[in-house]
Design a protein around this motif. Structure first.
Motif, PDB file in Angstrom:
ATOM      1  N   VAL A 164      36.577  22.432 112.651  1.00 24.93           N
ATOM      2  CA  VAL A 164      35.333  22.922 113.213  1.00 24.93           C
ATOM      3  C   VAL A 164      35.837  24.286 114.428  1.00 24.93           C
ATOM      4  O   VAL A 164      35.179  25.047 114.610  1.00 24.93           O
ATOM      5  CB  VAL A 164      34.325  22.045 113.965  1.00 24.93           C
ATOM      6  CG1 VAL A 164      33.061  22.602 114.688  1.00 24.93           C
ATOM      7  CG2 VAL A 164      33.780  21.045 112.491  1.00 24.93           C
ATOM      8  N   VAL A 165      36.582  23.605 115.249  1.00 27.49           N
ATOM      9  CA  VAL A 165      37.368  24.404 116.505  1.00 27.49           C
ATOM     10  C   VAL A 165      37.732  25.593 115.723  1.00 27.49           C
ATOM     11  O   VAL A 165      37.579  26.855 116.151  1.00 27.49           O
ATOM     12  CB  VAL A 165      38.361  23.715 117.288  1.00 27.49           C
ATOM     13  CG1 VAL A 165      39.236  24.774 117.945  1.00 27.49           C
ATOM     14  CG2 VAL A 165      37.627  22.606 118.188  1.00 27.49           C
ATOM     15  N   HIS A 166      38.655  25.664 114.655  1.00 29.10           N
ATOM     16  CA  HIS A 166      39.182  26.822 114.056  1.00 29.10           C
ATOM     17  C   HIS A 166      38.207  27.801 113.563  1.00 29.10           C
ATOM     18  O   HIS A 166      38.087  28.865 113.778  1.00 29.10           O
ATOM     19  CB  HIS A 166      40.009  26.346 112.750  1.00 29.10           C
ATOM     20  CG  HIS A 166      40.719  27.221 112.096  1.00 29.10           C
ATOM     21  ND1 HIS A 166      41.998  27.703 112.288  1.00 29.10           N
ATOM     22  CD2 HIS A 166      40.268  28.536 111.256  1.00 29.10           C
ATOM     23  CE1 HIS A 166      42.433  28.613 111.624  1.00 29.10           C
ATOM     24  NE2 HIS A 166      41.307  28.777 110.820  1.00 29.10           N
ATOM     25  N   GLU A 167      37.071  27.155 112.937  1.00 26.19           N
ATOM     26  CA  GLU A 167      36.067  28.113 112.568  1.00 26.19           C
ATOM     27  C   GLU A 167      35.030  28.561 113.546  1.00 26.19           C
ATOM     28  O   GLU A 167      34.597  29.750 113.342  1.00 26.19           O
ATOM     29  CB  GLU A 167      35.185  27.273 111.280  1.00 26.19           C
ATOM     30  CG  GLU A 167      35.669  26.803 110.241  1.00 26.19           C
ATOM     31  CD  GLU A 167      36.689  27.806 109.494  1.00 26.19           C
ATOM     32  OE1 GLU A 167      36.336  29.263 109.682  1.00 26.19           O
ATOM     33  OE2 GLU A 167      37.735  27.659 108.981  1.00 26.19           O
ATOM     34  N   LEU A 168      34.991  27.864 114.611  1.00 27.00           N
ATOM     35  CA  LEU A 168      34.089  28.423 115.804  1.00 27.00           C
ATOM     36  C   LEU A 168      35.103  29.675 116.439  1.00 27.00           C
ATOM     37  O   LEU A 168      34.425  30.540 117.035  1.00 27.00           O
ATOM     38  CB  LEU A 168      33.881  27.403 116.600  1.00 27.00           C
ATOM     39  CG  LEU A 168      32.679  26.448 116.436  1.00 27.00           C
ATOM     40  CD1 LEU A 168      32.786  25.347 117.488  1.00 27.00           C
ATOM     41  CD2 LEU A 168      31.551  27.055 116.494  1.00 27.00           C
ATOM     42  N   ALA A 169      36.364  29.442 116.552  1.00 20.31           N
ATOM     43  CA  ALA A 169      37.146  30.573 117.312  1.00 20.31           C
ATOM     44  C   ALA A 169      36.862  31.768 116.322  1.00 20.31           C
ATOM     45  O   ALA A 169      36.932  32.693 117.059  1.00 20.31           O
ATOM     46  CB  ALA A 169      38.502  30.064 116.912  1.00 20.31           C
ATOM     47  N   HIS A 170      36.831  31.686 115.144  1.00 18.64           N
ATOM     48  CA  HIS A 170      36.324  32.925 114.552  1.00 18.64           C
ATOM     49  C   HIS A 170      35.016  33.545 114.753  1.00 18.64           C
ATOM     50  O   HIS A 170      35.096  35.078 114.388  1.00 18.64           O
ATOM     51  CB  HIS A 170      36.510  32.687 112.836  1.00 18.64           C
ATOM     52  CG  HIS A 170      37.787  32.501 112.211  1.00 18.64           C
ATOM     53  ND1 HIS A 170      38.850  33.526 112.371  1.00 18.64           N
ATOM     54  CD2 HIS A 170      38.263  31.475 111.436  1.00 18.64           C
ATOM     55  CE1 HIS A 170      39.728  32.886 111.792  1.00 18.64           C
ATOM     56  NE2 HIS A 170      39.545  31.817 111.458  1.00 18.64           N
ATOM     57  N   LEU A 171      34.438  33.009 115.559  1.00 16.03           N
ATOM     58  CA  LEU A 171      33.230  33.786 115.993  1.00 16.03           C
ATOM     59  C   LEU A 171      33.553  34.971 117.200  1.00 16.03           C
ATOM     60  O   LEU A 171      33.197  35.878 117.257  1.00 16.03           O
ATOM     61  CB  LEU A 171      32.201  32.764 116.808  1.00 16.03           C
ATOM     62  CG  LEU A 171      31.605  31.828 115.664  1.00 16.03           C
ATOM     63  CD1 LEU A 171      30.509  30.919 116.633  1.00 16.03           C
ATOM     64  CD2 LEU A 171      30.618  32.731 114.671  1.00 16.03           C
ATOM     65  N   ARG A 172      34.635  34.494 117.654  1.00 20.34           N
ATOM     66  CA  ARG A 172      35.340  35.643 118.722  1.00 20.34           C
ATOM     67  C   ARG A 172      36.490  36.421 118.124  1.00 20.34           C
ATOM     68  O   ARG A 172      36.556  37.544 118.474  1.00 20.34           O
ATOM     69  CB  ARG A 172      35.725  34.884 120.102  1.00 20.34           C
ATOM     70  CG  ARG A 172      34.422  34.306 120.880  1.00 20.34           C
ATOM     71  CD  ARG A 172      34.793  34.669 122.301  1.00 20.34           C
ATOM     72  NE  ARG A 172      33.589  34.204 123.281  1.00 20.34           N
ATOM     73  CZ  ARG A 172      33.911  33.321 124.030  1.00 20.34           C
ATOM     74  NH1 ARG A 172      35.166  32.884 124.365  1.00 20.34           N
ATOM     75  NH2 ARG A 172      32.639  32.867 124.683  1.00 20.34           N
ATOM     76  N   GLU A 173      37.301  35.744 117.554  1.00 22.69           N
ATOM     77  CA  GLU A 173      38.320  36.364 116.991  1.00 22.69           C
ATOM     78  C   GLU A 173      38.522  36.279 115.495  1.00 22.69           C
ATOM     79  O   GLU A 173      38.434  35.293 114.955  1.00 22.69           O
ATOM     80  CB  GLU A 173      39.623  35.791 117.571  1.00 22.69           C
ATOM     81  CG  GLU A 173      40.071  35.796 118.967  1.00 22.69           C
ATOM     82  CD  GLU A 173      40.156  37.125 119.221  1.00 22.69           C
ATOM     83  OE1 GLU A 173      40.965  37.984 118.533  1.00 22.69           O
ATOM     84  OE2 GLU A 173      39.974  37.668 120.578  1.00 22.69           O
ATOM     85  N   LYS A 174      38.517  37.535 114.795  1.00 24.33           N
ATOM     86  CA  LYS A 174      38.295  37.561 113.319  1.00 24.33           C
ATOM     87  C   LYS A 174      39.831  36.977 112.794  1.00 24.33           C
ATOM     88  O   LYS A 174      39.907  36.464 111.855  1.00 24.33           O
ATOM     89  CB  LYS A 174      37.984  38.896 112.786  1.00 24.33           C
ATOM     90  CG  LYS A 174      36.496  39.271 113.313  1.00 24.33           C
ATOM     91  CD  LYS A 174      35.477  38.560 112.649  1.00 24.33           C
ATOM     92  CE  LYS A 174      34.233  38.621 113.157  1.00 24.33           C
ATOM     93  NZ  LYS A 174      33.136  37.726 113.508  1.00 24.33           N
ATOM     94  N   ASP A 175      40.777  37.661 113.462  1.00 22.25           N
ATOM     95  CA  ASP A 175      42.259  37.371 112.737  1.00 22.25           C
ATOM     96  C   ASP A 175      42.792  36.000 113.497  1.00 22.25           C
ATOM     97  O   ASP A 175      42.389  35.736 114.523  1.00 22.25           O
ATOM     98  CB  ASP A 175      42.848  38.681 113.065  1.00 22.25           C
ATOM     99  CG  ASP A 175      42.394  39.604 112.144  1.00 22.25           C
ATOM    100  OD1 ASP A 175      42.051  39.828 111.208  1.00 22.25           O
ATOM    101  OD2 ASP A 175      42.523  41.024 113.025  1.00 22.25           O
ATOM    102  N   HIS A 176      43.769  35.632 112.805  1.00 19.97           N
ATOM    103  CA  HIS A 176      44.798  34.674 113.129  1.00 19.97           C
ATOM    104  C   HIS A 176      45.732  35.188 114.341  1.00 19.97           C
ATOM    105  O   HIS A 176      46.971  35.223 113.796  1.00 19.97           O
ATOM    106  CB  HIS A 176      45.209  33.792 112.115  1.00 19.97           C
ATOM    107  CG  HIS A 176      44.323  33.032 111.468  1.00 19.97           C
ATOM    108  ND1 HIS A 176      44.056  33.555 110.021  1.00 19.97           N
ATOM    109  CD2 HIS A 176      43.708  32.032 111.789  1.00 19.97           C
ATOM    110  CE1 HIS A 176      43.186  32.757 109.622  1.00 19.97           C
ATOM    111  NE2 HIS A 176      42.686  31.731 110.657  1.00 19.97           N
ATOM    112  N   ASN A 177      45.346  35.655 115.473  1.00 16.31           N
ATOM    113  CA  ASN A 177      46.473  36.343 116.405  1.00 16.31           C
ATOM    114  C   ASN A 177      46.532  35.334 117.418  1.00 16.31           C
ATOM    115  O   ASN A 177      45.872  34.168 117.405  1.00 16.31           O
ATOM    116  CB  ASN A 177      45.847  37.556 116.775  1.00 16.31           C
ATOM    117  CG  ASN A 177      44.562  37.504 117.225  1.00 16.31           C
ATOM    118  OD1 ASN A 177      44.094  36.589 117.810  1.00 16.31           O
ATOM    119  ND2 ASN A 177      43.664  38.614 116.934  1.00 16.31           N
TER     120      ASN A 177
END
Length: 169
Positions: A119-132
């Motif tokens: 869930v944290v991983h998917e929520l982080a995509h709300l702010r950052e689209k790429d795995h950077n």
């Protein structure tokens, strides 16, 4: 040498340790000792509530999430950590985007740390689209042991595949 598809990006030494534990049939015991509990988030409604509470705690200013659900059709290898989407719809003369998070159904029966990591991983995509770098820093901010949980989840998926190949899964 067996293929470790979920661990392909990790160091050869770590892969060798996992292969050794698999060969000795110790991987399941390792996971059970390290993660003895199973989470209680079983319904889509409970998953939505769990996700929105985490979002509220760490990402208050990010867009609202419209839907969160377990999805039995997710391809675990391609979307091992779930899937986030923004579905655009035309409503009158406006374009609206509905944010959705889908978690593979097999994660209904995992330790709470694994579900939280996904869930944290998917929520982080709300702010950052790429795995950077910023993406992983945000994940670590929300879940300090993020990288360890991700590694252990990949071990869990490897173990699960091994059981399925043996006809036990």
């Amino acid at each position: 040498m067996s293929e470790l598809k979920y661990l392909a990006a990790y160091a050869p030494e770590l892969q060798a340790q996992v292969r050794n534990m698999l060969a000795q049939d110790k991987l399941g015991a390792y996971l059970q000792q390290r993660y003895p509990e199973r989470h209680s988030v079983q319904s889509d409604k409970a998953l939505y509530q769990f996700t929105t509470e985490l979002k509220q705690q760490y990402l208050r200013n990010s867009p609202n999430i419209d839907k969160v659900l377990y999805d039995s059709k997710l391809d675990v290898l391609r979307h091992a950590l779930g899937l986030h989407t923004a579905i655009s719809r035309v409503q009158g003369n406006k374009l609206t985007a509905k944010k959705e998070i889908r978690i593979a159904s097999l994660f209904r029966d995992t330790p709470p740390e694994f579900l939280q990591m996904i869930v944290v991983h998917e929520l982080a995509h709300l702010r950052e689209k790429d795995h950077n770098k910023a993406f992983y820093q945000l994940c670590q901010h929300m879940l300090p042991d993020y990288h360890q949980y991700e590694f252990d989840l990949r071990i869990y998926l490897t173990w699960r595949d091994t059981l399925a190949k043996k006809g036990q899964g």
